[in-house]
Design a protein around this motif. Structure first.
Motif, short mmCIF file in Angstrom:
data_model
loop_
_atom_site.label_atom_id
_atom_site.label_comp_id
_atom_site.label_asym_id
_atom_site.label_seq_id
_atom_site.Cartn_x
_atom_site.Cartn_y
_atom_site.Cartn_z
N SER A 1 17.42 -26.46 -121.05
CA SER A 1 17.99 -27.17 -119.91
C SER A 1 17.00 -28.15 -119.29
O SER A 1 17.36 -28.92 -118.41
N ARG A 2 15.73 -28.11 -119.76
CA ARG A 2 14.71 -29.05 -119.29
C ARG A 2 14.56 -30.18 -120.31
O ARG A 2 14.79 -29.98 -121.50
N PRO A 3 14.15 -31.37 -119.85
CA PRO A 3 13.92 -32.48 -120.80
C PRO A 3 12.80 -32.13 -121.77
O PRO A 3 11.85 -31.42 -121.42
N LYS A 4 12.89 -32.61 -122.98
CA LYS A 4 11.84 -32.39 -123.97
C LYS A 4 10.54 -32.99 -123.46
O LYS A 4 10.52 -34.06 -122.87
N GLY A 5 9.45 -32.28 -123.63
CA GLY A 5 8.17 -32.68 -123.08
C GLY A 5 7.89 -32.05 -121.73
O GLY A 5 6.76 -32.07 -121.25
N GLN A 6 8.93 -31.48 -121.08
CA GLN A 6 8.78 -30.83 -119.78
C GLN A 6 9.26 -29.38 -119.84
O GLN A 6 9.60 -28.79 -118.82
N ARG A 7 9.25 -28.82 -121.03
CA ARG A 7 9.72 -27.45 -121.20
C ARG A 7 8.54 -26.49 -121.03
O ARG A 7 7.87 -26.11 -121.97
N ARG A 8 8.32 -26.13 -119.78
CA ARG A 8 7.16 -25.32 -119.41
C ARG A 8 7.59 -23.91 -119.02
O ARG A 8 8.70 -23.69 -118.54
N VAL A 9 6.67 -22.98 -119.19
CA VAL A 9 6.87 -21.61 -118.75
C VAL A 9 5.79 -21.29 -117.72
O VAL A 9 4.62 -21.66 -117.87
N PHE A 10 6.20 -20.60 -116.65
CA PHE A 10 5.29 -20.15 -115.60
C PHE A 10 5.29 -18.63 -115.64
O PHE A 10 6.26 -17.98 -115.27
N LEU A 11 4.20 -18.03 -116.14
CA LEU A 11 4.08 -16.59 -116.32
C LEU A 11 3.26 -16.00 -115.18
O LEU A 11 2.15 -16.45 -114.91
N PHE A 12 3.82 -14.96 -114.52
CA PHE A 12 3.13 -14.32 -113.39
C PHE A 12 2.92 -12.84 -113.69
O PHE A 12 3.84 -12.15 -114.17
N ILE A 13 1.71 -12.34 -113.38
CA ILE A 13 1.36 -10.93 -113.55
C ILE A 13 0.89 -10.42 -112.19
O ILE A 13 -0.12 -10.90 -111.66
N HIS A 14 1.61 -9.46 -111.61
CA HIS A 14 1.30 -8.98 -110.26
C HIS A 14 0.12 -8.02 -110.26
O HIS A 14 -0.44 -7.68 -111.30
N GLY A 15 -0.23 -7.53 -109.08
CA GLY A 15 -1.40 -6.69 -108.92
C GLY A 15 -1.09 -5.24 -108.55
O GLY A 15 0.03 -4.76 -108.67
N TYR A 16 -2.13 -4.57 -108.09
CA TYR A 16 -2.11 -3.15 -107.71
C TYR A 16 -1.17 -2.90 -106.53
O TYR A 16 -0.90 -3.79 -105.72
N ASN A 17 -0.66 -1.68 -106.46
CA ASN A 17 0.14 -1.23 -105.30
C ASN A 17 1.37 -2.11 -105.10
O ASN A 17 1.67 -2.55 -103.99
N THR A 18 2.08 -2.38 -106.20
CA THR A 18 3.22 -3.30 -106.15
C THR A 18 4.46 -2.64 -106.74
O THR A 18 4.48 -2.31 -107.93
N MET A 19 5.48 -2.47 -105.92
CA MET A 19 6.76 -1.99 -106.42
C MET A 19 7.46 -3.11 -107.16
O MET A 19 7.14 -4.29 -106.99
#
Length: 368
Positions: free
Chosen positions: A113-131
């Motif tokens: 659904s993004r234009p070619k060349g702008q197909r990015r992924v944003f990966l997040f990894i949370h921390g301690y004491n997190t539900m």
């Protein structure tokens, strides 16, 4: 410790907060988050996953809406589940995905659904004491405030969300290294143009370990050159361990961005539990980190979102669109001393200048 005990007494969003709320014309903004997790599924309605460990990597797709009254850096939690979409973060849709193939298909569908060349992924990894709900909503807040056009992917490991479970959480993060490595390889095998990674607190331990494993395996992803920014926010890693990791990993082509704050009380407690050893995100030697290939962003003067000052990175999200411009410009004005107060007003330029004057002279961003 008293600050932590008081914080622990606050109500936590465990059961029922992820029950879907029907979509109406309420002015909210929805974000679809893809989830990969080592948590065990939770059969209680509106909960999805708990803090216990699963033997297998599991997946989900969840649409979260942000209310029209949202304040940057904040999560507008419901007082009772599931919440009001006009005033609270709420889930619109939620469902499990059946394995890696279904996850990759969902990821590719969003990338398409993004234009070619702008197909990015944003990966997040949370921390301690997190539900689970806390990690999901915090990531949604970051995505929303940063106006990030990338496809958001949350990697959530089995944290019990309890202050007393530090050792359990640390072991859970360690046990999740192989699964995060697997997820990273799946993402790079997708139709992606760039992958950016943000880790917070103890999530930095599993992140750096997974990247190190990929590096020393000799089996780099075929699209490894598409790795973008790696942001380590308030990293709860022993400083000497991180130095050893970086020496093994090798000096990266792009600087790691390390977001630290010397008044971070969570890392102060972590240091105490570790026998007084300095944590990377607490009081790091910025010159030495620069030599290893890192750019340090010191947010000590920025007001935190809670009494423990462990969540300042969430304020950085609101000014993230400016980050690349400031870093690429390379040199910062020397007027910092006259405008230091701007850091408390979330001025990115002022924040980034703080460590720069320590790292090198003239005032350059980064350590390369």
């Amino acid at each position: 410790m008293l600050v932590f005990l008081l914080a622990a007494c606050a109500s936590r969003p465990e059961v029922g907060f992820l029950a879907p709320v029907p979509a109406l014309n309420d002015g909210s903004t929805a974000h679809t988050i893809l989830v990969a997790t080592t948590r065990r599924r939770d059969e209680r309605p509106g909960t999805l996953f708990n803090g216990e460990r699963s033997q297998d990597l599991d997946f989900a797709r969840i649409a979260v809406s942000v209310p029209p009254n949202h304040q940057e850096g904040e999560i507008e939690w419901p007082s009772t589940p599931p919440g009001d979409p006009q005033t609270n973060f709420v889930v619109r849709q939620a469902g499990y995905l059946k394995g890696e193939r279904a996850f990759v298909q969902a990821l590719n569908a969003q990338l398409a659904s993004r234009p070619k060349g702008q197909r990015r992924v944003f990966l997040f990894i949370h921390g301690y004491n997190t539900m689970f709900a806390e990690g999901l909503y915090r990531f949604t807040q970051v995505v929303h405030d940063a106006k990030a056009p990338a496809v958001p992917v949350l990697f959530t490991w089995a944290s019990r969300g309890e202050l007393s479970q530090y050792v359990y959480d640390n072991n859970s993060a360690t046990a999740a290294r192989d699964d995060l490595e697997r997820l990273i390889r799946l993402i790079f095998a997708a139709d992606v143009d760039q992958v950016n990674i943000l880790a917070h607190s103890m999530g930095n331990w599993v992140t750096v370990e997974a990247l190190r494993q990929i590096k020393i395996s000799g089996r780099l992803p075929r699209n490894a050159s598409k790795l973008g920014e790696i942001i380590l926010a308030a990293p709860d890693i022993d400083i000497d361990v991180f130095k050893a990791q970086m020496r093994r990993f090798g000096k990266p082509k792009k600087s790691f961005l390390i977001v630290l704050s010397k008044d971070d009380k969570a890392l102060g407690l972590s240091s105490f539990l570790a026998g007084g050893e300095t944590r990377l995100g607490d009081d790091a030697n910025t010159a030495e980190l620069a030599a290893l290939g890192a750019t340090v962003i010191d947010m000590t003067q920025v007001e935190g979102l809670s009494a423990i000052d462990h969540d300042k990175f969430a304020r950085l999200a609101a000014i993230a669109p400016q980050l690349r411009h400031v870093l690429e410009r390379g040199t910062i004005s020397r007027q910092f001393s006259e405008r230091a107060h701007e850091a408390t007003a979330n001025s990115l330029e002022a924040i980034v200048q703080l460590p720069i004057k320590i790292i090198s002279a003239p005032l350059q961003i980064g350590g390369h």
